[in-house]
Structure formats: structure tokens, C-alpha cells
Design a protein around this motif. Sequence first.
Motif, PDB file in Angstrom:
ATOM      1  N   VAL A 278       0.844  -1.200   0.000  1.00  0.00           N
ATOM      2  CA  VAL A 278       0.000   0.000   0.000  1.00  0.00           C
ATOM      3  C   VAL A 278       0.881   1.252   0.000  1.00  0.00           C
ATOM      4  O   VAL A 278       0.640   2.194  -0.764  1.00  0.00           O
ATOM      5  N   GLU A 279       1.917   1.232   0.833  1.00  0.00           N
ATOM      6  CA  GLU A 279       2.850   2.377   0.881  1.00  0.00           C
ATOM      7  C   GLU A 279       3.478   2.606  -0.493  1.00  0.00           C
ATOM      8  O   GLU A 279       3.500   3.722  -1.012  1.00  0.00           O
ATOM      9  N   LEU A 280       3.978   1.512  -1.092  1.00  0.00           N
ATOM     10  CA  LEU A 280       4.665   1.633  -2.383  1.00  0.00           C
ATOM     11  C   LEU A 280       3.697   2.077  -3.484  1.00  0.00           C
ATOM     12  O   LEU A 280       4.053   2.875  -4.353  1.00  0.00           O
ATOM     13  N   ALA A 281       2.473   1.570  -3.422  1.00  0.00           N
ATOM     14  CA  ALA A 281       1.468   1.923  -4.435  1.00  0.00           C
ATOM     15  C   ALA A 281       1.138   3.418  -4.357  1.00  0.00           C
ATOM     16  O   ALA A 281       0.936   4.075  -5.383  1.00  0.00           O
ATOM     17  N   CYS A 282       1.095   3.954  -3.147  1.00  0.00           N
ATOM     18  CA  CYS A 282       0.834   5.394  -3.000  1.00  0.00           C
ATOM     19  C   CYS A 282       1.990   6.209  -3.572  1.00  0.00           C
ATOM     20  O   CYS A 282       1.773   7.230  -4.231  1.00  0.00           O
ATOM     21  N   GLU A 283       3.211   5.729  -3.341  1.00  0.00           N
ATOM     22  CA  GLU A 283       4.369   6.425  -3.924  1.00  0.00           C
ATOM     23  C   GLU A 283       4.297   6.394  -5.452  1.00  0.00           C
ATOM     24  O   GLU A 283       4.603   7.390  -6.111  1.00  0.00           O
ATOM     25  N   ASP A 289       3.057   7.143 -11.767  1.00  0.00           N
ATOM     26  CA  ASP A 289       3.480   5.910 -12.426  1.00  0.00           C
ATOM     27  C   ASP A 289       2.366   4.859 -12.301  1.00  0.00           C
ATOM     28  O   ASP A 289       2.415   3.960 -11.463  1.00  0.00           O
ATOM     29  N   LEU A 290       1.373   4.996 -13.182  1.00  0.00           N
ATOM     30  CA  LEU A 290       0.207   4.107 -13.127  1.00  0.00           C
ATOM     31  C   LEU A 290       0.599   2.667 -13.486  1.00  0.00           C
ATOM     32  O   LEU A 290       0.007   1.711 -12.996  1.00  0.00           O
ATOM     33  N   ALA A 291       1.603   2.533 -14.364  1.00  0.00           N
ATOM     34  CA  ALA A 291       2.031   1.193 -14.785  1.00  0.00           C
ATOM     35  C   ALA A 291       2.585   0.411 -13.597  1.00  0.00           C
ATOM     36  O   ALA A 291       2.254  -0.767 -13.394  1.00  0.00           O
ATOM     37  N   SER A 292       3.401   1.052 -12.793  1.00  0.00           N
ATOM     38  CA  SER A 292       3.963   0.390 -11.617  1.00  0.00           C
ATOM     39  C   SER A 292       2.857   0.084 -10.606  1.00  0.00           C
ATOM     40  O   SER A 292       2.821  -1.001 -10.005  1.00  0.00           O
ATOM     41  N   PHE A 293       1.933   1.018 -10.450  1.00  0.00           N
ATOM     42  CA  PHE A 293       0.781   0.803  -9.576  1.00  0.00           C
ATOM     43  C   PHE A 293       0.018  -0.456 -10.001  1.00  0.00           C
ATOM     44  O   PHE A 293      -0.346  -1.304  -9.183  1.00  0.00           O
ATOM     45  N   GLY A 294      -0.216  -0.565 -11.311  1.00  0.00           N
ATOM     46  CA  GLY A 294      -0.955  -1.714 -11.841  1.00  0.00           C
ATOM     47  C   GLY A 294      -0.225  -3.026 -11.597  1.00  0.00           C
ATOM     48  O   GLY A 294      -0.844  -4.044 -11.262  1.00  0.00           O
ATOM     49  N   GLN A 295       1.108  -3.019 -11.728  1.00  0.00           N
ATOM     50  CA  GLN A 295       1.899  -4.219 -11.440  1.00  0.00           C
ATOM     51  C   GLN A 295       1.648  -4.698 -10.017  1.00  0.00           C
ATOM     52  O   GLN A 295       1.571  -5.890  -9.746  1.00  0.00           O
ATOM     53  N   ARG A 296       1.514  -3.747  -9.117  1.00  0.00           N
ATOM     54  CA  ARG A 296       1.285  -4.129  -7.712  1.00  0.00           C
ATOM     55  C   ARG A 296      -0.089  -4.772  -7.537  1.00  0.00           C
ATOM     56  O   ARG A 296      -0.284  -5.628  -6.677  1.00  0.00           O
ATOM     57  N   MET A 297      -1.052  -4.350  -8.356  1.00  0.00           N
ATOM     58  CA  MET A 297      -2.364  -5.016  -8.281  1.00  0.00           C
ATOM     59  C   MET A 297      -2.224  -6.491  -8.655  1.00  0.00           C
ATOM     60  O   MET A 297      -2.778  -7.378  -7.994  1.00  0.00           O
ATOM     61  N   PHE A 298      -1.454  -6.768  -9.716  1.00  0.00           N
ATOM     62  CA  PHE A 298      -1.203  -8.169 -10.091  1.00  0.00           C
ATOM     63  C   PHE A 298      -0.508  -8.916  -8.950  1.00  0.00           C
ATOM     64  O   PHE A 298      -0.816 -10.072  -8.664  1.00  0.00           O
TER      65      PHE A 298
END
Length: 385
Positions: A278-283, A289-298
Motif C-alpha cells: 500500500v505504501e509503495l502503491a501510493c508512492e 506511475d500508473l504502470a507500476s501501480f498496476g503491477q502491484r495489483m497483479f
Amino acid sequence: MDLTQHIRNTFIHRFGAEPIIVRSPGRINLIGEHTDYNDGLVLPAAIDKAVYVAVKENPHNVMRLVSDEYKDVVEVPVANLAPSSAKPWTNYIVGVADQFQKRGFKVGGFDLVIAGDVPLGAGLSSSAAVECATAYALNEIFAYGLERLELVKLAQLAEHEFAGVKCGIMDQFASVFGKNDHLIKLDCRSLEYTYIPIDLTGYKLILFDSCVKHSLASSAYNTRREECESGLRMIQYYYPEVKSLRDATLEQVVECIKPVDQTVYKRCVYVVMEINRVELACEDLLRHDLASFGQRMFQTHAGLSCEYEVSCAELDFLVDQVKHFPSVIGARMMGGGFGGCTINLIAEDSVNQVTEAVTQSYQQKFAVAPRVYEVAPSAGTAVLV
Ligand code: ADP
Ligand code: MG
């Protein structure tokens, strides 16, 4: 005609008076699943689908409740409130009135018309939306003067006591505190929160509803909670300062749990990593960086499926299918598990193509079409003029 006009007209037609209208939205959760009961972080948003109530006090010491959804009218005297098994939809409203009474507020008679466009039972928390709309409306018409956070807690207790669902605070919190184009980073321990802007330009949030709810859900939920508690005790044996899995490090999980219990170990690894995610996704979002956010969803999905083991064939299939599309930059199951929706981050111009492909293959495999909802982060509970 929009829903606001519709319930206003219904109210005036039936009760011959002008009501106030309160809107309270459903919610999604982007990252941070099964973290709430471990004192962790969650990242929900209110959505652009909501429950609407039209409400006005009456002099009769009775609640007259009218549901558009159920084409039903129910009268409940305001004295001696109790859950109803015959009319379950009224519990989310009456349960809120009951909570006001338990706090010593006088609840007079009132008339209420309810309607909404949050799909029921799909995991978008239509129940919290009903509770929060009712709590907000009664706080207005009877001028109790409670703050938003108090209304959230009261709505959560109504769900515990009148719906019999021991939910965390996230659903009601997101419904009440939602903000347009923002996610809510909520600390489930302190209830501190920050709004995280999310710029979805060129992308859409799409939900695929598996349309299943496996009966395993509630027993597995209880087992997971116990496994987390048991893992916590193993850590506390060596590190008594760790008060919840929120405080635990991955190193502590490896050191204290891995040699003792492989199953508990997997569960706790997931929780500790998910809170960190969650912390990293907020960063990611703050860096656009929506692409990195999306990777975290996977990654969250993989964790929920393999380590926390609360997914199911239908949800895994929905996530696996969208992985074939480069235009789908994130996807995961959402909610407690064993059914409900997946949440997907899809490039705008390929939403139709992906939806058609997923619908077709899901239907072939499971003999039922997934329902599809487009959602957007939206404003929280409010009175509409
Ligand atoms: P979820 O919260 O995931 O949508 P729940 O089973 O917790 O599913 O809550 C759904 C229930 O909430 C419905 O069965 C109904 O009793 C109540 N509810 C939700 N929306 C409405 C509505 N628009 N009108 C009346 N009752 C509603
Ligand atoms: Mg619910």
C-alpha cells in the motif's frame, strides 16, 4: 429521470412533503486486502454509484420505509427496535436508528424512500452505502451534530449488530470520506487518512463480477484471522513489542514463523508484504506511475491466490484472461475472496475489446456471463440540494 428526481417524486407523491436527499456511494479497494484486521493500511475509494435516501421527520413515532428496489413499504415503530428476518433490507436502516438510540439520541418518527445504483451483493458495499446515507440523513433532520467519523463508526456498528456482519471500518469510511479523483490511504489502527490523487487519464477502472459467492467465504475469513493471530503470537514470543502484524518485519516472520508452521508463515508473509505494498502503491501514484501501480495489483492477486489462498477458480480465471492484453496494466480480485469482482485498470480505447473477450471466455468456461461495471473515484456522503 435520474435517481434523485425519482425518489424525490416518489417521496412527494407518497408523503406530500419536501424531503432532504442524501447520497452515499459504494466503494472499491485498490490495494490493501485482508490488512484491516491486522491494523494495516487500505487504499479504497468511493465510487460514482450510490444509494440515495429521501428523508423527512413525521409526527407519528414510526419509521415509514419505502424501497424502490424491493417495491416494498414497511412501518416500524421507533420504540423497541430489533433486526427483522422477514424484511432484511430494513435492517441497514433500522440498525442505524438503533445505534443513535444506543448513544442516547432521541429518534423521532420519519419517512424514508430509498433507491440506488450500487449493485447489491457484488462486493461494492451497497450495505455500507445504505447505512451511511441513513446515518447522515438522520444526523441532519434531527440535528444530532455528530461528526463524519462518528457517523462512520455508528454505521459500522449497525452492520455488526443488525446485519450480523463483523466488518472492518473501511467500507463505511470510504463511503463517507470519498473524494473525486482521489483514493483514501487509511490507517486502520489510528484511523488517520490521506487523500492520494489518482490520474486515470487514458484508463478506466472496470470491474468484472464473477457472479459467484462460494459458501467457504465466511469460514475461511475466520480461519485467516486466527492464522494471523497465531502468527502474531509466534513473533511476540521473541519480540513482545510487536503489537500486530502491522509492526512485524519480513525478517521476523521468516525467523519466528517459518520453522514452526508453513501455512501460518505464508499467510503472514502475504499480510506484511501487502501492508508494505500500500505504501509503495501510493508512492507510485504520487510519481504518476500508473504502470507500476498496476503491477502491484497483479502482485496482490498472486499473494491472495497463492499465499493467502482466498481466491477461487472464477477469480483466477478472470485475472489470467486479462493478462493476455498489454492494455490491461493491473488486475486483481477485490474483497474478502471466494467470489465477487475483479478490479481492472484498462486503457480506455481497448475496454470494449477486453470486455468482449473476457465475457466470452468466462461464459464458455463457467456457463454464466460476468457482469461488467465501470467505476470512478468519487465524492463521499453528502446532502443533495
Ligand atoms: P454488498 O454490501 O456487497 O453490496 P451485502 O449483502 O452486504 O452486499 O448488502 C446488500 C444488502 O443491502 C441488500 O440485500 C439490501 O438488503 C441492502 N441494500 C443495498 N442497496 C439497497 C437499496 N438500494 N435499497 C434497499 N436495500 C438495499
Ligand atoms: Mg455489505
